[in-house]
Design a protein around this motif. Structure first.
Motif, PDB file in Angstrom:
ATOM      1  N   ASN A 117      41.958  37.811  43.508  1.00  0.00           N
ATOM      2  CA  ASN A 117      40.506  37.606  43.482  1.00  0.00           C
ATOM      3  C   ASN A 117      39.826  38.450  42.413  1.00  0.00           C
ATOM      4  N   ALA A 166      37.796  37.080  39.097  1.00  0.00           N
ATOM      5  CA  ALA A 166      36.387  37.430  38.888  1.00  0.00           C
ATOM      6  C   ALA A 166      36.099  37.887  37.470  1.00  0.00           C
ATOM      7  N   GLY A 176      37.973  32.276  50.283  1.00  0.00           N
ATOM      8  CA  GLY A 176      36.768  32.339  51.094  1.00  0.00           C
ATOM      9  C   GLY A 176      36.333  30.961  51.548  1.00  0.00           C
ATOM     10  N   ASP A 177      36.391  30.001  50.647  1.00  0.00           N
ATOM     11  CA  ASP A 177      35.967  28.635  50.956  1.00  0.00           C
ATOM     12  C   ASP A 177      36.870  27.639  50.246  1.00  0.00           C
ATOM     13  N   GLY A 229      32.485  32.433  39.273  1.00  0.00           N
ATOM     14  CA  GLY A 229      31.552  31.867  40.236  1.00  0.00           C
ATOM     15  C   GLY A 229      30.106  32.152  39.868  1.00  0.00           C
ATOM     16  N   ASN A 230      29.207  31.830  40.777  1.00  0.00           N
ATOM     17  CA  ASN A 230      27.766  31.897  40.508  1.00  0.00           C
ATOM     18  C   ASN A 230      27.026  32.553  41.662  1.00  0.00           C
ATOM     19  N   ALA A 231      25.883  33.107  41.350  1.00  0.00           N
ATOM     20  CA  ALA A 231      25.035  33.706  42.384  1.00  0.00           C
ATOM     21  C   ALA A 231      24.369  32.611  43.207  1.00  0.00           C
ATOM     22  N   HIS A 284      34.486  28.830  34.631  1.00  0.00           N
ATOM     23  CA  HIS A 284      34.582  29.231  36.036  1.00  0.00           C
ATOM     24  C   HIS A 284      35.858  28.721  36.695  1.00  0.00           C
ATOM     25  N   ASN A 306      26.838  28.951  46.158  1.00  0.00           N
ATOM     26  CA  ASN A 306      27.533  30.004  45.414  1.00  0.00           C
ATOM     27  C   ASN A 306      29.044  29.876  45.578  1.00  0.00           C
ATOM     28  N   ARG A 366      32.698  31.484  44.773  1.00  0.00           N
ATOM     29  CA  ARG A 366      33.125  32.862  44.646  1.00  0.00           C
ATOM     30  C   ARG A 366      34.551  32.945  44.109  1.00  0.00           C
ATOM     31  N   PRO A 367      34.900  34.056  43.445  1.00  0.00           N
ATOM     32  CA  PRO A 367      36.259  34.190  42.906  1.00  0.00           C
ATOM     33  C   PRO A 367      37.316  33.969  43.980  1.00  0.00           C
ATOM     34  N   ASP A 403      37.872  31.053  45.461  1.00  0.00           N
ATOM     35  CA  ASP A 403      37.637  29.812  46.205  1.00  0.00           C
ATOM     36  C   ASP A 403      38.558  28.719  45.658  1.00  0.00           C
TER      37      ASP A 403
END
Length: 446
Positions: A82, A86, A132-133, A218-220, A233, A358, A360-361, A363
């Motif tokens: 992860n 990132a 995470g997802d 990833g993105n906010a 990404h 969002n 995330r790294p 995912d």
């Protein structure tokens, strides 16, 4: 997009002898993963090179990396990737360049690097990231058409298919690495000739031939990812088998979509093949058939259309108990190509984040089943057997409409292009275990 450079030189050879001519992991590949070395210990990041794994934590401790490559190696040294994902493309590219230099014939530091190698066959391989997802898409237009014809012969694709990348949120907790057995699920299922549903083992267990996309920076939350930035990404690709209980799915999926029919297991190949390794195998996105709508502006990017597709040969093999007992090879079920994706990886990343979701790294996104035209290219048994109506006959004398207990499904991928070394993904394999015992009503058939 990643560029072709000296790390892709087809003449490059490694002092790791098994890498030279290796069908998956020559020095031109250098995929990233997480492993436990022989004898145990804590999981740590590694790189596949031929039949060996280079321990990134040990190599970093030996001082074999500097600057951005050292930053990437340190991020990859722990039990997940992860932190490396990132960091984005820059440090990952620097790590690749240094690994190529280090592992090439005549590379300085061979003695120290040799001490960091482990035989891959004796290592335990894990998921590359803490997921995470997980989201599964439906970008294989031939699969969508084949399945749609079984329910809507005159109008197999729903009106939104060619406008929007269709997807649903899957279950991250049941994603497992290659080699992990998958237990047949129990669930509610109902045949057309049955008055009421029953609960029991899935009768129509299936596989799905997919690619997995590992998310990088990833993105906010609330900040979309523009299509022109989406490729940045993507941290890597893998093979993905989204096991599917078709009878459970057929009963439960309306009105909210897949649930228990999918969440019992998803298998991925353990090595993340980087965008940099795949740079020579980029291809133009196939033109849409005449009459199809152009993607909406937020999904359109000229560079992505020129080189957003991947020229990857995708293969599905089946090994049954009967084939094993007779010493027969696995039966090829399908041969497809990643260029049959209707939407690119960048488009599904952008669409996923377009509402501000969002990513995330670490995912994981699944492409959905990638079928090719014709019976030989079907990426699932639902298509190949036409819902079980047309069984497959095997050299062992067995027949298959759907998967039986003891069957093993193997997915493979190869990237080939004249003038470049062939690279692969390693196997994505999983065998089917019997369903756990469940209570049945008196007289109920399982």
């Amino acid at each position: 997009m990643a560029q072709i450079d000296e790390t892709h030189d087809p003449g490059l050879r490694s002092w790791v002898a098994s890498a030279n001519g290796h069908p998956d992991f020559p020095i031109q590949n250098l995929p990233l993963g997480v492993f436990t070395p022989p004898g145990g210990g804590v999981p740590r990041g590694g790189v596949a090179i031929g039949d060996m794994v280079l321990d990134l934590a040990a190599a970093h401790a030996a001082g074999l990396f500097t600057d951005e490559a050292a930053r990437a190696a340190e991020a990859a040294a722990g039990g997940t990737l992860n932190a490396l994902f990132a960091l984005g493309a820059g440090p990952r590219r620097a790590l690749r360049a240094r690994l190529s230099e280090l592992l090439a014939e005549g590379g300085a530091g061979r003695g120290e690097a040799e001490a960091c190698l482990h035989p891959a066959a004796r290592c335990a391989l894990h998921l590359p990231s803490r997921i995470g997802d997980y989201t599964d898409f439906y970008v294989g237009i031939h699969h969508a058409t084949n399945v749609g014809k079984q329910f809507r012969p005159d109008n197999p694709l729903l009106p939104n298919y060619k406008w929007v990348p269709i997807g649903y949120h899957g279950r991250a907790s049941s994603v497992v690495p290659s080699g992990t057995p998958v237990r047949r699920p129990n669930g509610q299922r109902k045949r057309a000739d049955e008055a009421a549903p029953s609960h029991g083992p899935s009768r129509n267990l299936d596989y799905e031939l997919e690619l997995g996309v590992w998310i990088g920076p990833g993105n906010a939350l609330g900040e979309p990812i523009p299509i022109g930035a989406a490729a940045g990404h993507v941290a890597g690709f893998c093979l993905l088998n989204d096991w599917s209980a078709r009878d459970i799915q057929g009963w439960e999926y309306q009105p909210l979509g897949p649930f228990l029919a999918k969440s019992f297991g998803t298998t991925v190949s353990p090595w993340a093949v980087t965008p940099e390794a795949l740079a020579p195998f980029r291809a133009a996105q196939p033109p849409r058939p005449e009459g199809d709508p152009a993607p909406l502006p937020y999904l359109w990017d000229e560079a992505d259309q020129r080189e957003g597709a991947l020229a990857l040969e995708l293969e599905v093999l089946l090994l049954t108990p009967g084939l094993r007992e007779r010493g027969l090879p696995p039966h090829r079920l399908a041969l497809s190509d990643a260029r049959h994706m209707y939407w690119t990886a960048a488009q599904i990343v952008t669409h996923h984040a377009s509402n501000g979701c969002n990513l995330r790294p670490g995912d994981l996104l699944g492409t959905g089943t990638i079928s090719a035209p014709g019976e030989e290219g079907c990426g699932s048994l639902l298509e190949t057997t036409q819902g079980g109506k047309k069984p497959i006959r095997l050299a062992s004398g067995e027949e298959r409409r759907f998967l039986e207990d003891g069957d093993e499904v193997l997915l493979r991928a190869r990237a080939r292009r004249e003038g470049f070394a062939t690279i692969g993904f390693g196997e994505c394999r999983g065998s089917v275990l019997p369903a756990p015992a469940c209570a049945a009503a008196p007289g109920e058939s399982t």
